[in-house]
Design an enzyme around this catalytic site. Structure first.
Site, PDB file in Angstrom:
ATOM      1  CG  ASP A   1       0.226  -0.728   3.992  1.00 57.50           C
ATOM      2  OD1 ASP A   1       0.431   0.075   3.066  1.00 57.50           O
ATOM      3  OD2 ASP A   1      -0.896  -1.162   4.280  1.00 57.50           O
TER       4      ASP A   1
ATOM      5  CG  ASP B   1      -2.852   1.454   3.126  1.00 58.37           C
ATOM      6  OD1 ASP B   1      -2.626   1.874   1.982  1.00 58.37           O
ATOM      7  OD2 ASP B   1      -3.527   0.442   3.369  1.00 58.37           O
TER       8      ASP B   1
ATOM      9  CG  ASP C   1      -4.825  -3.283   5.955  1.00 54.51           C
ATOM     10  OD1 ASP C   1      -4.298  -2.584   5.059  1.00 54.51           O
ATOM     11  OD2 ASP C   1      -5.864  -3.946   5.782  1.00 54.51           O
TER      12      ASP C   1
END
Length: 760
Positions: A510, A307, A506
């Site tokens: 996600d 990410d 995080d």
């Protein structure tokens, strides 16, 4: 796998009967000790046989079969002590593995806690709190400051400021206007606003994410255990050799001797010991590995998905650049904006105030402040009218500066936020706020390639242009932007069969991808709790380079586990050959096998001593590293003034240029150069001692020489400026020196900070 409580109970029974039987045997009560050993073995044997039957239904096989044969063979041979030892070793390995696995199978408690529980419905002139399930399509709802949007809907107020990071990962709050769509789960980062529900809670975005997480967790097939993969060939080979010895000799005792010597304790216990030791080693570095299977997957992975926000970048908006009109000092502009923003609760205002405090600016107390939600503030600073906010709010009724279009374009390309500042009815400048790449990110990606990651892909909900800017800067292999949680799942589904993938993230958005990946890694220091729950590995220290260390430790632990298996199985094969040839009686074979087991397990314990992936085994204290970085922050205003002068020098009145250059030259001589000289004389020798080698600081010392050279040229050129007449060629030369000095010092600071970070 059996539950932890069952394995713990079996282990307790096996250890208790083994110990009690040994005491009785020492007291010459062998018959009673034999009975105790058999009684302790039977529950373990029953559990093993149950597991074998369950595995055969799924057409799987593993070390359980060989363990059962070894235990039964030892009992038939009359080697009751051997059977008891085998049972203890087997169930202890199972208990270790189930303990680690239990930590990975927690329910999504954090995600459920994060979900909205209720809403505030507007009924006439009243505001009524209702349960989430009572929200109906068309309801008028009020979203208070800090509350999560309960259901999908559209904004009913003129504007709203929302934090969408939970869904998109984008760290900077965005402004939404009347009629814009809102998704459940986003947080109101501004004043209260009205909205109209367009979906019920059951069909809203946040509920969909929760379902994706649960679906991904339940659908992911468990990775085959390392011990099971070895058992696929060791089990039939051992049994085949035992049958061959029986067939050739006609003596069933030889077959039993082979089976006893083939007890798979190096597989049963050495592998879990090595993996759990590796997990313990990871924990020392702030890396929580939830299971041995996760550590194995980390060691085998070749593809890495990231990410962006909060992983490759810091996840928080920071001041990137200050644009000003000619004659306006950058520090003064920031002082005005931060002074007025002190009274605002907006996250952008907090970032501006934080930037001013980092530069040690003394802020003034604003008066007559008026805040227009989602737009900006107006008030007085030291008696002067000041406005801070969006382009429309600040520039709407004022003359638009010529640089504004270029500035807004640059901010848009980088995915940042523009904050304009006006003083006395004149637009004097603007601030560029954006999420910035983590200091350790470039080094972390280099380290990941060094430990064997062949391909890196960035997955983000950000726009393509923003994602491309970040991805190109850090050097990932592929960039996929504008992805929602389901899009990230689809990207992971494209991983070829047999290839283990790692996903790092995080945020709550996600969590589904973390749960679906071969190995999910969460930035858990300040990331969403749901992502930490969904992940197999949690980086408890908010540093991406810890992932490279985790991969390194995983590979080393797996290598040691394989070495332990090779050592134990190799020695076992020699013992099996001797037993098959009739040179090793079962009772001696059992003793020899225990020695082999001890050697294999002792080797597995080496995983506790694997050195971390670090350029130096010595450390720079966190306080010292922070002090050195703090010195850089104190010098940043000098660089800001340098870049400002370089931008304005050709347009400024000449009578203002000379004093400004003289002052800057004096500041460089008094503050910047002494800092670099102190680094060269005091800091670099200390750091070089930590790094080792002949001259590890040579390149940074060369940069110092170039900084000194540019500063000397600036000083010499400034002193030769004529008092009243502008010389265009001299001005351009000074401008070039200023740009060069600013760029090289900023790069030098970044290099030093990255180095200091590696030594922490």
């Amino acid at each position: 796998m059996r539950t932890l409580s069952i394995n713990t109970a079996l282990l307790a029974v096996a250890v208790a009967t083994l110990t009690a039987g040994a005491i009785l045997a020492w007291a010459d009560r062998l018959h009673v000790s034999h009975v105790l050993w058999v009684l302790g073995v039977l529950p373990v044997l029953g559990a093993v046989l149950y597991d074998i039957a369950h595995s055969l239904v799924r057409r799987e096989a593993g070390i359980d079969i060989l363990a059962a044969v070894a235990i039964i063979g030892a009992i038939l041979l009359g080697e009751y002590l051997t059977a008891s030892v085998i049972a203890v070793m087997f169930v202890s390995g199972q208990a270790l593995e189930s303990y680690a696995q239990a930590r990975a199978n927690r329910e999504m408690s954090a995600l459920l806690a994060r979900a909205p529980r209720g809403a505030y419905r507007i009924e006439g002139d009243a505001l009524v709190r209702i349960d989430l399930g009572e929200v109906r399509v068309g309801d008028r709802l009020l979203v208070r400051t800090g509350d999560a949007v309960a259901v999908d809907g559209v904004i009913g107020s003129p504007s709203a400021t929302v934090d969408e990071s939970i869904l998109t990962g984008e760290s900077v709050p965005v402004e939404r206007h009347e009629g814009d769509a809102l998704r459940s789960g986003v947080v109101n980062a501004g004043p209260p606003f009205e909205m109209q529900a367009t979906e019920t809670a059951e069909h809203s975005t946040f509920a969909g994410i929760a379902r994706l997480v649960e679906s991904a967790r339940t659908s992911r097939s468990p990775a085959a255990r390392l011990a099971d993969r070895y058992a696929l060939w060791f089990v039939p080979l051992s049994l085949g050799l035992a049958l061959l010895a029986w067939f050739v000799s006609g003596d069933p005792v030889r077959a039993l001797a082979v089976v006893v010597v083939a007890t798979p304790c190096p597989l049963i216990l050495a592998v879990p010991v090595a993996l759990v030791s590796g997990m313990s080693n990871c924990a020392k570095r702030g890396i929580l590995v939830k299971s041995g299977a996760a550590l194995e997957g980390l060691a085998e992975a070749k593809v890495l998905y990231f990410d962006k926000t909060g992983t490759l970048t810091g996840g928080q908006a920071r001041l990137v650049h200050i644009e000003t009109n000619a004659g306006t000092d950058q520090a003064e502009l920031l002082h005005l904006a931060a002074s007025l923003d002190q009274v605002s609760a907006h996250v952008t205002a907090a970032a501006i105030v934080s930037a001013a405090r980092e530069r040690h600016l003394r802020l003034s107390l604003p008066t007559d402040v008026h805040e227009e939600p989602g737009a900006g503030l107006s008030g007085k600073i030291d008696g002067e009218p000041v406005m801070v906010g969006t382009y429309d709010f600040v520039c709407g009724a004022l003359t638009v500066p010529g640089w504004s279009a270029r500035f807004q374009s640059a901010v848009g390309d980088e995915g940042g936020s523009a904050v304009f500042v006006a003083k006395g009815g004149v637009v004097i400048g603007a601030l560029h706020l954006a999420d910035q790449i983590r200091t350790e990110t470039p080094r972390a990606l280099r380290m990941l390639r060094r430990v064997g990651i062949a391909r890196m892909v960035m997955l983000t909900g950000d726009r393509h242009d923003v994602a491309t800017a970040i991805g190109s800067a850090v050097g990932v292999d592929e960039i996929r932007a504008a992805l929602d949680p389901e899009g990230k799942l689809q990207a992971l589904a494209e991983v070829p069969a047999g290839t283990t993938s790692i996903m790092v993230g995080d945020g709550v958005n996600d969590a589904p991808a973390l749960a679906a990946a071969g190995v999910g890694v969460a930035m858990g220091a300040r990331g969403a709790a749901a992502s930490s729950e969904a992940a197999d590995i949690v980086l408890l220290v908010d540093r991406l380079d810890r992932l490279a260390e985790a991969v390194h430790l995983a590979k080393a632990s797996r290598t040691i586990a394989m070495q332990s298996v090779a050592l134990g199985m190799g020695l076992s094969f020699f013992a099996m050959a001797a037993a098959a040839a009739g040179y090793l009686a079962p009772v001696y074979g059992a003793t020899l096998q225990e020695i082999i087991d001890v050697l294999a397990i002792a080797n597995a314990l080496r995983a506790l001593r694997v050195a971390p992936l670090h350029i130096s085994r010595q450390r720079l204290s966190a306080q010292e590293s922070e002090r050195l970085r703090g010195e850089h922050e104190q010098l940043v205003p000098i660089l800001d003034r340098m870049s400002y002068l370089a931008d304005q020098i050709m347009a400024m009145p000449y009578e203002d240029v000379v004093p400004a250059l003289l002052q800057l030259d004096q500041t460089v001589a008094d503050e910047l150069l002494p800092h670099e000289k102190t680094d060269d004389a005091d800091v670099y020798p200390k750091v070089a001692g930590l790094l080792g080698g002949d001259d590890p600081m040579a390149s940074l010392s060369c940069t110092h020489r170039e900084i000194f050279n540019l500063a000397h040229r600036l000083h010499r050129t400034v002193l030769t400026l004529p008092e009243r007449k502008r010389d265009e060629s001299t001005m351009r030369e000074i401008q070039r020196i200023l740009y060069s000095l600013d760029a090289i010092v900023r790069l030098h600071f970044a290099q030093e900070e990255e180095l200091y970070l590696t030594l922490c």
